[in-house]
Design an enzyme around this catalytic site. Structure first.
Site, PDB file in Angstrom:
ATOM      1  N   GLU A 152     -11.732 -35.371 -64.990  1.00  0.00           N
ATOM      2  CA  GLU A 152     -10.294 -35.084 -65.134  1.00  0.00           C
ATOM      3  C   GLU A 152      -9.859 -35.402 -66.550  1.00  0.00           C
ATOM      4  O   GLU A 152     -10.188 -36.478 -67.072  1.00  0.00           O
ATOM      5  CB  GLU A 152      -9.415 -35.963 -64.218  1.00  0.00           C
ATOM      6  N   GLU A 210     -11.320 -42.334 -58.543  1.00  0.00           N
ATOM      7  CA  GLU A 210     -10.522 -43.403 -59.157  1.00  0.00           C
ATOM      8  C   GLU A 210     -10.239 -44.562 -58.206  1.00  0.00           C
ATOM      9  O   GLU A 210      -9.067 -44.890 -57.928  1.00  0.00           O
ATOM     10  CB  GLU A 210      -9.205 -42.843 -59.689  1.00  0.00           C
TER      11      GLU A 210
HETATM   12  C1  FCB Z   1      -5.229 -39.108 -61.839  1.00  0.00           C
HETATM   13  C2  FCB Z   1      -5.414 -38.688 -60.386  1.00  0.00           C
HETATM   14  C3  FCB Z   1      -4.969 -37.284 -60.102  1.00  0.00           C
HETATM   15  C4  FCB Z   1      -3.708 -36.920 -60.850  1.00  0.00           C
HETATM   16  C5  FCB Z   1      -3.840 -37.258 -62.315  1.00  0.00           C
HETATM   17  C6  FCB Z   1      -2.649 -36.869 -63.150  1.00  0.00           C
HETATM   18  O1  FCB Z   1      -5.133 -40.505 -61.938  1.00  0.00           O
HETATM   19  O2  FCB Z   1      -6.778 -38.764 -60.031  1.00  0.00           O
HETATM   20  O3  FCB Z   1      -4.836 -37.139 -58.711  1.00  0.00           O
HETATM   21  O4  FCB Z   1      -2.621 -37.515 -60.268  1.00  0.00           O
HETATM   22  O5  FCB Z   1      -4.076 -38.640 -62.451  1.00  0.00           O
END
Ligand code: FCB
Length: 451
Positions: free
Chosen positions: A352, A170
């Site tokens: 994620e 990210e």
């Molecule tokens: C993302 C991050 C991760 C975590 C999630 C909830 O943006 O990559 O580290 O904090 O959010």
């Protein structure tokens, strides 16, 4: 939404996994020669983190990784995405490597492989060595080379056993919040610094891809992007313009140069003074997949509270929210998967997705978390609807295995499939852990040929 069961709709083979990151779970912040990261520094600044929390102990994964790998095996996942803490293996960020730190990831990687879980190694999940920040961090062009040297060290050390590497997690999130919007390390608020950081991270990505390819012949490489539809919070012209500008930064600042060799037109001109000839060619190196993190859409308003001129407005009143206040809108996930597939054409791994809720264990140790199960059901369903539409999604990783240090929210927000009782560090699988294990099993069962 398609009403057929998920297991009938998932492509074969499909990779199921979970994701974590070093600073959020490892702890052992001052052990075995680890250097400081910008998050060690930032979390000590008064008022920055809820409850004054730090990652000093976190989930103590550094000492309890075997128990955590056993949980992964019980879950039945095929892959685990973790990050290496750059300051654990290079305490000064460059120069002498720390053997004790390197040995920790040897032990972790070996334990994963012994348990049948494929290691997916992310080089950078936000914990820049403080020693490099002291030299300007990502605002210093040299940081791209320091990162490339670190990538070479990791590739040479683990490339015999690890084949899947992500360069950055990210980059839009840690550059936007860390350099312009506020709220994340290193805590700079300055548009020119943001532009420099964006460009140097992109140069670091390109250089690291080359180093990884050179050192690991059969490497499979990607970067992990947080992708969220950016919608205007109102119909006002200035909010629509703010949403378009924010979309260019949030969804385009990294994938566009890395995969198309351009900066988004919305800020390409502002970026020009930071570019040297051939930079875009050095950034745009071939990769194998697109890592897509998604939680919710953004509702954007024009605002003068930061140099970018944008801020977060309210979601429509009827949209449900997680305990983070993030809108729960599975159709936005289908939308962004489709858009990113059309725009970049790479196979996608959802690296994620997940949600926070205020989980409470029962006296018998069970942890009911029906809202998380509903979220995961809806989001995996939306993903399979996208797949049915022709989007090439190859895998899905839940954020996260464990409750952990959630950056500015400290330990107040719980994203895990496993509850962590912080005073004792006891791990308690939640109901969603069992739900996910069943989903994986039913998928694998359906993948067995029936003839
Ligand atoms: C993302 C991050 C991760 C975590 C999630 C909830 O943006 O990559 O580290 O904090 O959010």
């Amino acid at each position: 939404m398609n009403s057929r069961p998920l297991s009938d709709r998932s492509p074969t083979p499909f990779l199921w996994g979970v994701s974590t990151s070093a600073y959020q779970i490892e702890g052992a912040a001052h052990e075995d020669g680890r250097g400081l990261s910008i998050w060690d520094t930032y979390s000590r600044l008064p008022g920055k983190i809820a409850g004054g929390d730090t990652g000093d102990i976190a989930c103590d994964h550094y000492h309890r990784y075997r128990e955590d790998v056993a949980l992964m095996q019980k879950l039945g996942i095929g892959a685990y995405r973790f990050s290496v803490a750059w300051p654990r293996v290079l305490p000064e960020g460059r120069g002498a490597a720390n053997e004790a730190g390197l040995a920790f990831y040897d032990r972790l990687i070996d334990a994963l492989i012994e348990s049948g879980v494929e290691p997916w190694l992310c080089l950078y999940h936000w914990d820049l060595p403080q020693a490099l920040q002291d030299k300007g961090g990502w605002t210093n062009r040299d940081c791209a080379n320091w990162f490339a040297d670190y990538a070479s060290l990791i590739a040479r050390r683990y490339g015999d056993r690890v084949k899947r590497f992500a360069t950055f997690n990210e980059p839009s999130v840690f550059t936007l919040f860390g350099y312009c919007l506020g709220g994340q390390a290193p805590g700079i608020v300055d548009r020119a610094m943001l532009l420099r950081a964006i460009h140097h991270v992109n140069l670091g990505h390109g250089a690291a891809v080359d180093r990884l390819r050179a050192a690991v012949a059969d490497a499979s490489l990607g970067a992990v992007h947080n992708c969220q539809p950016c919608r205007p919070a109102t119909d006002k012209a200035e909010d629509r313009a703010a949403a378009d500008l924010f979309d260019a930064y949030w969804n385009g600042a990294f994938p566009d140069p890395q995969l198309r060799g351009i900066y988004p037109p919305a800020f390409a001109e502002a970026m020009a003074p930071h570019l040297q000839p051939d930079d875009l060619a050095m950034i745009c190196r071939p990769v194998d997949w697109f890592g897509l993190n998604h939680y919710s859409p953004h509702y954007v308003v024009a605002s003068d509270r930061n140099p970018l001129g944008v801020w977060f407005g309210p979601a429509p009143a009827d949209v449900p929210r997680s305990s983070m206040g993030w809108p729960v809108e599975p159709q936005a996930f289908r939308e962004i998967l489709t858009n990113m597939h059309k725009r970049y054409g790479l196979p996608i791994y959802v690296t994620e997705n997940g949600t926070a809720f205020a989980d409470q264990p029962l006296p018998n140790g069970e942890v009911p978390d029906a809202p998380r199960i509903s979220y995961l059901q809806a989001y995996t369903g939306a993903m399979f609807d996208a797949i049915a539409d022709g989007v090439d999604v190859r895998g899905y990783f839940v954020w996260s295995l464990l409750d952990n240090f959630e950056w500015g929210s400290g330990y107040s927000q719980r994203f895990g499939l496993v509850y962590v009782d912080y005073p004792t560090l006891r791990r308690l699988p939640k109901a969603s852990f069992h739900w996910y294990a069943d989903l994986i099993t039913s998928h694998s069962a359906s993948a067995v040929p029936t003839v």
